[in-house]
Design a protein around this motif. Structure first.
Motif, PDB file in Angstrom:
ATOM      1  N   ASN A 154       4.292   7.698 -16.331  1.00 40.48           N
ATOM      2  CA  ASN A 154       5.428   8.339 -15.666  1.00 40.48           C
ATOM      3  C   ASN A 154       5.764   7.757 -14.384  1.00 40.48           C
ATOM      4  O   ASN A 154       5.232   6.702 -14.023  1.00 40.48           O
ATOM      5  N   PHE A 155       6.994   7.875 -13.716  1.00 39.95           N
ATOM      6  CA  PHE A 155       7.358   7.173 -12.566  1.00 39.95           C
ATOM      7  C   PHE A 155       6.361   7.249 -11.295  1.00 39.95           C
ATOM      8  O   PHE A 155       6.130   6.315 -10.636  1.00 39.95           O
ATOM      9  N   PHE A 156       5.875   8.422 -11.082  1.00 41.14           N
ATOM     10  CA  PHE A 156       5.055   8.633 -10.138  1.00 41.14           C
ATOM     11  C   PHE A 156       3.532   7.926 -10.281  1.00 41.14           C
ATOM     12  O   PHE A 156       3.194   7.085  -9.401  1.00 41.14           O
ATOM     13  N   THR A 157       3.094   7.828 -11.440  1.00 38.94           N
ATOM     14  CA  THR A 157       1.823   7.064 -11.672  1.00 38.94           C
ATOM     15  C   THR A 157       2.277   5.298 -11.479  1.00 38.94           C
ATOM     16  O   THR A 157       1.300   4.556 -11.291  1.00 38.94           O
ATOM     17  N   ALA A 158       3.175   5.244 -12.155  1.00 38.71           N
ATOM     18  CA  ALA A 158       3.774   3.682 -12.045  1.00 38.71           C
ATOM     19  C   ALA A 158       3.940   3.428 -10.566  1.00 38.71           C
ATOM     20  O   ALA A 158       3.536   2.149 -10.156  1.00 38.71           O
ATOM     21  N   MET A 159       4.765   4.135  -9.600  1.00 33.77           N
ATOM     22  CA  MET A 159       4.698   3.578  -8.247  1.00 33.77           C
ATOM     23  C   MET A 159       3.049   3.796  -7.529  1.00 33.77           C
ATOM     24  O   MET A 159       3.007   2.783  -6.794  1.00 33.77           O
ATOM     25  N   ARG A 160       2.144   4.628  -7.975  1.00 37.02           N
ATOM     26  CA  ARG A 160       1.154   4.806  -7.275  1.00 37.02           C
ATOM     27  C   ARG A 160       0.053   3.241  -7.696  1.00 37.02           C
ATOM     28  O   ARG A 160      -0.223   2.719  -7.048  1.00 37.02           O
ATOM     29  N   THR A 161       0.554   2.925  -8.972  1.00 37.13           N
ATOM     30  CA  THR A 161      -0.100   1.602  -9.317  1.00 37.13           C
ATOM     31  C   THR A 161       0.266   0.472  -8.699  1.00 37.13           C
ATOM     32  O   THR A 161      -0.299  -0.651  -8.109  1.00 37.13           O
ATOM     33  N   VAL A 162       1.884   0.369  -8.106  1.00 33.45           N
ATOM     34  CA  VAL A 162       2.362  -0.713  -7.603  1.00 33.45           C
ATOM     35  C   VAL A 162       1.932  -0.835  -6.224  1.00 33.45           C
ATOM     36  O   VAL A 162       1.440  -1.634  -5.592  1.00 33.45           O
ATOM     37  N   ILE A 163       1.625   0.557  -5.533  1.00 32.71           N
ATOM     38  CA  ILE A 163       1.578   0.476  -4.090  1.00 32.71           C
ATOM     39  C   ILE A 163       0.094   0.574  -3.862  1.00 32.71           C
ATOM     40  O   ILE A 163      -0.340  -0.399  -3.175  1.00 32.71           O
ATOM     41  N   PHE A 164      -0.820   1.030  -4.761  1.00 30.20           N
ATOM     42  CA  PHE A 164      -2.062   0.889  -4.585  1.00 30.20           C
ATOM     43  C   PHE A 164      -3.129  -0.013  -5.524  1.00 30.20           C
ATOM     44  O   PHE A 164      -4.244  -0.286  -5.002  1.00 30.20           O
TER      45      PHE A 164
END
Length: 162
Positions: free
Chosen positions: A150-160
């Motif tokens: 989902n959007f949040f897990t994708a952003m977590r992957t991009v950031i961390f």
């Protein structure tokens, strides 16, 4: 054995090998396997079959049907009967030799046996890089539809990066 019978036999080998090929993971409008099966079934003298194994009658349009289609369309497609006959005569029928089909059988069997994948095997260092070890597994899961981000897990992957 005559050359045409030898071509038919080698085409049958190729059709049998194509039947063993796995289906595409991602559905396309046209499948390579299906196109090649229809092509070499015709060469081998085998009937075309659908997904359920039922025989399909293949029929080429007649000259009159082509002419009526052209007459119904507007524009510069209105061709004379002689021109239509010339066009139909110029359509090339594929001419296969036993050697050309055997080359295709060898190539397909090499692909199916993963000969070059095994010969040029890359290690875990490329499949699971130290910076992001689950990158390729996430891609494969996304293609297979197993796990969606989902959007949040994708952003977590991009950031961390995990």
């Amino acid at each position: 054995m005559s050359s045409s019978q030898a071509v038919k036999d080698t085409a049958k080998k190729l059709v049998n090998l194509l039947e063993k090929c796995p289906k595409d993971r991602i559905p396309h409008l046209v499948s390579f396997k299906d196109v090649q099966m229809a092509r070499f079934r015709r060469v081998a003298g085998l009937p075309n079959v659908d997904d359920k194994g039922k025989s399909i009658k293949e029929r080429k349009p007649s000259l009159d049907e082509i002419k009526s289609i052209i007459n119904r369309t507007s524009g510069p497609l209105g061709l004379s009967k002689e021109m239509l006959a010339k066009i139909q005569n110029k359509v090339v029928d594929e001419k296969f030799t036993e050697e050309s089909i055997n080359e295709q059988v060898r190539a397909l069997s090499t692909i199916m046996s993963n000969k070059f994948r095994n010969y040029y095997d890359v290690g875990d260092k490329l499949y699971k890089p130290a910076g992001n070890p689950y990158y390729y597994q996430r891609l494969i899961d996304a293609v297979d539809g197993k796990k969606k981000e989902n959007f949040f897990t994708a952003m977590r992957t991009v950031i961390f990066g995990k």
